[in-house]
Design an enzyme around this catalytic site. Sequence first.
Site, PDB file in Angstrom:
ATOM      1  N   HIS A 216       0.833  -1.199   0.000  1.00 12.28           N
ATOM      2  CA  HIS A 216       0.000   0.000   0.000  1.00 12.28           C
ATOM      3  C   HIS A 216       0.869   1.252   0.000  1.00 12.28           C
ATOM      4  O   HIS A 216       1.779   1.389   0.802  1.00 12.28           O
ATOM      5  CB  HIS A 216      -0.905  -0.014   1.232  1.00 12.28           C
ATOM      6  CG  HIS A 216      -1.878   1.098   1.266  1.00 12.28           C
ATOM      7  ND1 HIS A 216      -2.350   1.611   2.441  1.00 12.28           N
ATOM      8  CD2 HIS A 216      -2.479   1.803   0.280  1.00 12.28           C
ATOM      9  CE1 HIS A 216      -3.200   2.590   2.176  1.00 12.28           C
ATOM     10  NE2 HIS A 216      -3.292   2.720   0.871  1.00 12.28           N
TER      11      HIS A 216
ATOM     12  N   HIS B 140       5.115  17.885 -16.887  1.00 12.96           N
ATOM     13  CA  HIS B 140       6.036  16.767 -17.086  1.00 12.96           C
ATOM     14  C   HIS B 140       7.240  16.836 -16.146  1.00 12.96           C
ATOM     15  O   HIS B 140       7.677  15.809 -15.611  1.00 12.96           O
ATOM     16  CB  HIS B 140       6.497  16.707 -18.540  1.00 12.96           C
ATOM     17  CG  HIS B 140       7.336  15.514 -18.871  1.00 12.96           C
ATOM     18  ND1 HIS B 140       6.860  14.220 -18.757  1.00 12.96           N
ATOM     19  CD2 HIS B 140       8.613  15.411 -19.302  1.00 12.96           C
ATOM     20  CE1 HIS B 140       7.812  13.380 -19.105  1.00 12.96           C
ATOM     21  NE2 HIS B 140       8.886  14.077 -19.445  1.00 12.96           N
TER      22      HIS B 140
ATOM     23  N   ALA C 286       4.156   8.936 -22.806  1.00 16.92           N
ATOM     24  CA  ALA C 286       3.405   7.724 -22.473  1.00 16.92           C
ATOM     25  C   ALA C 286       3.958   7.215 -21.145  1.00 16.92           C
ATOM     26  O   ALA C 286       4.699   6.233 -21.083  1.00 16.92           O
ATOM     27  CB  ALA C 286       3.528   6.679 -23.571  1.00 16.92           C
ATOM     28  N   ASN C 287       3.604   7.943 -20.092  1.00 12.51           N
ATOM     29  CA  ASN C 287       4.117   7.662 -18.754  1.00 12.51           C
ATOM     30  C   ASN C 287       2.997   7.858 -17.748  1.00 12.51           C
ATOM     31  O   ASN C 287       2.201   8.789 -17.871  1.00 12.51           O
ATOM     32  CB  ASN C 287       5.248   8.642 -18.387  1.00 12.51           C
ATOM     33  CG  ASN C 287       6.325   8.710 -19.435  1.00 12.51           C
ATOM     34  OD1 ASN C 287       7.004   7.737 -19.691  1.00 12.51           O
ATOM     35  ND2 ASN C 287       6.472   9.869 -20.070  1.00 12.51           N
TER      36      ASN C 287
ATOM     37  N   ASP D 169       7.581   5.263 -21.076  1.00 12.54           N
ATOM     38  CA  ASP D 169       8.033   5.052 -22.441  1.00 12.54           C
ATOM     39  C   ASP D 169       9.546   4.861 -22.448  1.00 12.54           C
ATOM     40  O   ASP D 169      10.209   5.012 -21.418  1.00 12.54           O
ATOM     41  CB  ASP D 169       7.581   6.194 -23.348  1.00 12.54           C
ATOM     42  CG  ASP D 169       8.095   7.565 -22.924  1.00 12.54           C
ATOM     43  OD1 ASP D 169       9.254   7.677 -22.471  1.00 12.54           O
ATOM     44  OD2 ASP D 169       7.337   8.546 -23.076  1.00 12.54           O
TER      45      ASP D 169
END
Length: 129
Positions: A20, A96, A119-120, A28
């Site tokens: 947890h 980003h 693509a993260n 990417d």
Amino acid sequence: MKKAGILNRHLAGAVAELGHGDGVLICDAGMPIPPGPRVVDLAFRAGVPAFAEVLDGLLAELVVESATAAEETRRTNPEAARLLADRLPDLTLVPHERLKALTASARLVVRTGEARPHANVLLRCGVFF
């Protein structure tokens, strides 16, 4: 031998060790990986495996309580943005540079062969009860 789910022994073992609050970055091929987290590098060739395949495989095995991605994804990679919005309706978007800073706290990084920008996603593990 396992007959379903994640078959890669390194990734299956890393997933089994998560608890947890642990962070999992699915990224990417170009995302900078900070020192510290365990890395399972699945990248084989540009585009293989795809971000979507790895995301779906991990979402099938993990309880996710929150997720964070780069707000730039909407502009630079609309397909990934739609995928993330569909799979993770409570997704938080940050710049980003902030996402890259947050990855330092990840326990696990799974690098895909994805060759499209942003693509993260950083997943935060929840509990099943």
